[in-house]
Design an enzyme around this catalytic site. Structure first.
Site, PDB file in Angstrom:
ATOM      1  N   ARG A   1       0.877  -1.178   0.000  1.00 37.13           N
ATOM      2  CA  ARG A   1       0.000   0.000   0.000  1.00 37.13           C
ATOM      3  C   ARG A   1       0.905   1.215   0.000  1.00 37.13           C
ATOM      4  NH1 ARG A   1      -5.254   1.404   3.628  1.00 37.13           N
ATOM      5  NH2 ARG A   1      -6.084   0.013   2.028  1.00 37.13           N
TER       6      ARG A   1
ATOM      7  N   ASP B   1     -17.634   6.757  -1.284  1.00 41.50           N
ATOM      8  CA  ASP B   1     -16.387   6.653  -0.513  1.00 41.50           C
ATOM      9  C   ASP B   1     -16.182   8.004   0.173  1.00 41.50           C
ATOM     10  OD1 ASP B   1     -13.890   5.852   0.475  1.00 41.50           O
ATOM     11  OD2 ASP B   1     -12.852   6.036  -1.446  1.00 41.50           O
TER      12      ASP B   1
ATOM     13  N   GLN C   1     -10.257  -3.930  -3.283  1.00 44.23           N
ATOM     14  CA  GLN C   1     -11.554  -3.488  -2.771  1.00 44.23           C
ATOM     15  C   GLN C   1     -12.636  -3.647  -3.840  1.00 44.23           C
ATOM     16  OE1 GLN C   1     -12.263  -2.137   0.545  1.00 44.23           O
ATOM     17  NE2 GLN C   1     -14.263  -2.736  -0.245  1.00 44.23           N
TER      18      GLN C   1
ATOM     19  N   ARG D   1     -13.292  -8.865   1.806  1.00 41.54           N
ATOM     20  CA  ARG D   1     -11.883  -8.575   1.488  1.00 41.54           C
ATOM     21  C   ARG D   1     -11.044  -9.820   1.747  1.00 41.54           C
ATOM     22  NH1 ARG D   1      -9.929  -3.369   1.615  1.00 41.54           N
ATOM     23  NH2 ARG D   1      -8.019  -4.397   0.935  1.00 41.54           N
TER      24      ARG D   1
ATOM     25  N   CYS E   1     -16.340   1.326   0.945  1.00 39.67           N
ATOM     26  CA  CYS E   1     -15.144   0.533   1.265  1.00 39.67           C
ATOM     27  C   CYS E   1     -14.711   0.689   2.713  1.00 39.67           C
ATOM     28  CB  CYS E   1     -14.012   0.908   0.320  1.00 39.67           C
ATOM     29  SG  CYS E   1     -13.425   2.600   0.502  1.00 39.67           S
TER      30      CYS E   1
ATOM     31  N   HIS F   1      -7.559   0.951  -6.235  1.00 40.61           N
ATOM     32  CA  HIS F   1      -7.716   0.042  -5.090  1.00 40.61           C
ATOM     33  C   HIS F   1      -8.419  -1.227  -5.600  1.00 40.61           C
ATOM     34  CE1 HIS F   1      -7.800  -1.336  -1.107  1.00 40.61           C
ATOM     35  NE2 HIS F   1      -8.677  -0.525  -0.544  1.00 40.61           N
TER      36      HIS F   1
HETATM   37  N1   CP Z   1     -11.180  -0.303   2.656  1.00 38.59           N
HETATM   38  C1   CP Z   1      -9.883  -0.366   3.038  1.00 38.59           C
HETATM   39  O1   CP Z   1      -8.965  -0.601   2.229  1.00 38.59           O
HETATM   40  O2   CP Z   1      -9.705  -0.201   4.363  1.00 38.59           O
HETATM   41  P1   CP Z   1      -8.316   0.018   5.120  1.00 38.59           P
HETATM   42  O3   CP Z   1      -7.804   1.368   4.720  1.00 38.59           O
HETATM   43  O4   CP Z   1      -8.678  -0.053   6.565  1.00 38.59           O
HETATM   44  O5   CP Z   1      -7.360  -1.061   4.721  1.00 38.59           O
HETATM   45  N1  NVA Z   2     -10.298   6.675  -1.110  1.00 41.21           N
HETATM   46  C1  NVA Z   2      -9.868   6.191   0.178  1.00 41.21           C
HETATM   47  C2  NVA Z   2      -9.995   4.716   0.281  1.00 41.21           C
HETATM   48  C3  NVA Z   2      -9.646   4.143   1.633  1.00 41.21           C
HETATM   49  C4  NVA Z   2      -9.736   2.667   1.702  1.00 41.21           C
HETATM   50  C5  NVA Z   2      -8.430   6.632   0.443  1.00 41.21           C
HETATM   51  O1  NVA Z   2      -7.586   6.510  -0.447  1.00 41.21           O
HETATM   52  O2  NVA Z   2      -8.168   7.092   1.547  1.00 41.21           O
END
Ligand code: CP
Ligand code: NVA
Length: 321
Positions: free
Chosen positions: A119, A238, A149, A305, A277, A146
C-alpha cells in the site's frame, strides 16, 4: 505419463497491480474461487486453515506506507487460512524509509518471501516494485487505484443480489478517486453498467475513463447524483477526503449534494444494495440511516476482502485460473 516429472518446473507468477491485466476470465476465476472457499469453510474458527491449506509454507510480505485496518487484517488472515503466514510492516520501518531503492527492495524480497502486498501513495512505486520483483506483487491501494476493494465489492454484490456482476447496474456518487477508478476498470472489464455522479472539478482521471471507454460502453460520468443512481441496483460511495489529502471548504461544499441519503436511495432500485469501502464519515458522504440500515452491505463487504484476497493470492501464485 505425459511430460517430465524431473527438471525445472515452470512457475506461474502473476502480479495483481490492476484489474485489466487479469482480464475477464481471470477476475471471474477469482470471484468463483472466493465464493466457493467462503462457503466451504463456514463454521470454522477464523484462524483455522482451509481443509486443503493450499499455501502451506508460503509467506506474504505486507508493506504499508499509509494506515490500514481492513487490508492489514484481511491479508494476514487470508494467509493463515490458506495455511501460510504474513509479515506485516510499515514502509517507514524498512530501509526503504532511509532511501534503499524500490528495485533493490524488490530483489531482496524476491529471495526471502513468496509474494508482496504494498500500500503506497505513488502508483509508480508499485509498478517499479512489480518491474523488479520475481514474485507476485499485489496492489493494496495507491492514490490511483484500489483493485482488491473493487473485487470485494463485486463479490458482495453477487452474494446480495444472487446474480453475476455483469447483470447489475451501479451508481457511484461522490469523489472521482482511487475507488472510483478501480470500479471504472472493473465495470469495463466485467461488463457491468456504472454511472458516476461527481461534482464538477472532481471527475475521475480522464485516462482511466478513456481506457475503460475503449473497452466498450457501460461507464458514464455525469454531474448529478440522482441521475447516477436512478434505478441502479448498487449505490456506492467513498470518503470525500482520501488518505494524504487535505480537506478544503471548496471540496466539502461541492460534495454536499452528493451525500447518500434515504431520498437518494429511494431513486435506486427497490432492492438496491449500498456499498462503502470504509472507513466512513457518517453525515458526510453518507448518513447513518443508510450505512447502518437494511440496504447496507458494508460489513459483508469488509469481510469479503478476506475471501476475495485468498483467491487473488491463489491466482497470483498460479494455483487457480
Ligand atoms: N477499505 C480499506 O482498504 O480499508 P483500510 O484502509 O482499513 O485497509
Ligand atoms: N479513497 C480512500 C480509500 C480508503 C480505503 C483513500 O484513499 O483514503
Amino acid at each position: 505419463m505425459t511430460g517430465r516429472w524431473w527438471g525445472p518446473r515452470a512457475k506461474l507468477m502473476r502480479h495483481f497491480i490492476d484489474l485489466a491485466s487479469a482480464g475477464r476470465a481471470g477476475l471471474r476465476a477469482i470471484l468463483d474461487e472466493a465464493h466457493r472457499r467462503k462457503a466451504a469453510r463456514a463454521g470454522l474458527p477464523k484462524g483455522a486453515p482451509d481443509a486443503d491449506a493450499p499455501l502451506a509454507g508460503h509467506v506474504l510480505a505486507c508493506i504499508f506506507e499509509k494506515p490500514s485496518t481492513r487490508t492489514r487484517f484481511s491479508f494476514d488472515m487470508a494467509m493463515r487460512q490458506l495455511g501460510g503466514s504474513a509479515i506485516v510492516t510499515a514502509a517507514g520501518e524498512m530501509q526503504l524509509g532511509r532511501g534503499e531503492t524500490v528495485a533493490d527492495t524488490a530483489r531482496v524480497l524476491s529471495r526471502l518471501v513468496d509474494a508482496v502486498m504494498l500500500r503506497c501513495a505513488a502508483h509508480a512505486t508499485l509498478e517499479e516494485l512489480g518491474e523488479h520483483a520475481t514474485i507476485p506483487v499485489i496492489n493494496g491501494l495507491t492514490n490511483l487505484t484500489h483493485p482488491c476493494q473493487a473485487m470485494a465489492d463485486m463479490m458482495t454484490v453477487e452474494e446480495r443480489l444472487g446474480r453475476p456482476v455483469d447483470q447489475t447496474c451501479w451508481g457511484w456518487v461522490g469523489d472521482g478517486n482511487n475507488m472510483a477508478h478501480s470500479l471504472i476498470e472493473a465495470a469495463s472489464v466485467m461488463g457491468f453498467e456504472l454511472r458516476l455522479g461527481v461534482p464538477h472539478g472532481y471527475d475521475p482521471d480522464a485516462a482511466v475513463v478513456a481506457t475503460a471507454a475503449a473497452r466498450g460502453d457501460g461507464v458514464d460520468v455525469m454531474h448529478k447524483a440522482l441521475a447516477a443512481v436512478d434505478g441502479a441496483q448498487v449505490v456506492v460511495t467513498d470518503t470525500w477526503v482520501s488518505m494524504g489529502e487535505t480537506a478544503t471548504k471548496d471540496k466539502l461544499s461541492a460534495m454536499a449534494p452528493f451525500r447518500v441519503t434515504p431520498e437518494l436511495m429511494a431513486a435506486a432500485a427497490p432492492d438496491a444494495v449500498f456499498l462503502h469501502c470504509l472507513p466512513v464519515h457518517r453525515g458526510d458522504e453518507v448518513v447513518a440511516e443508510v450505512i447502518d440500515g437494511p440496504q447496507s452491505a458494508v460489513w459483508d463487504e469488509a469481510e469479503n476482502r478476506l475471501h476475495v484476497q485468498k483467491a487473488i493470492l491463489l491466482w497470483c501464485l498460479g494455483k487457480i485460473g
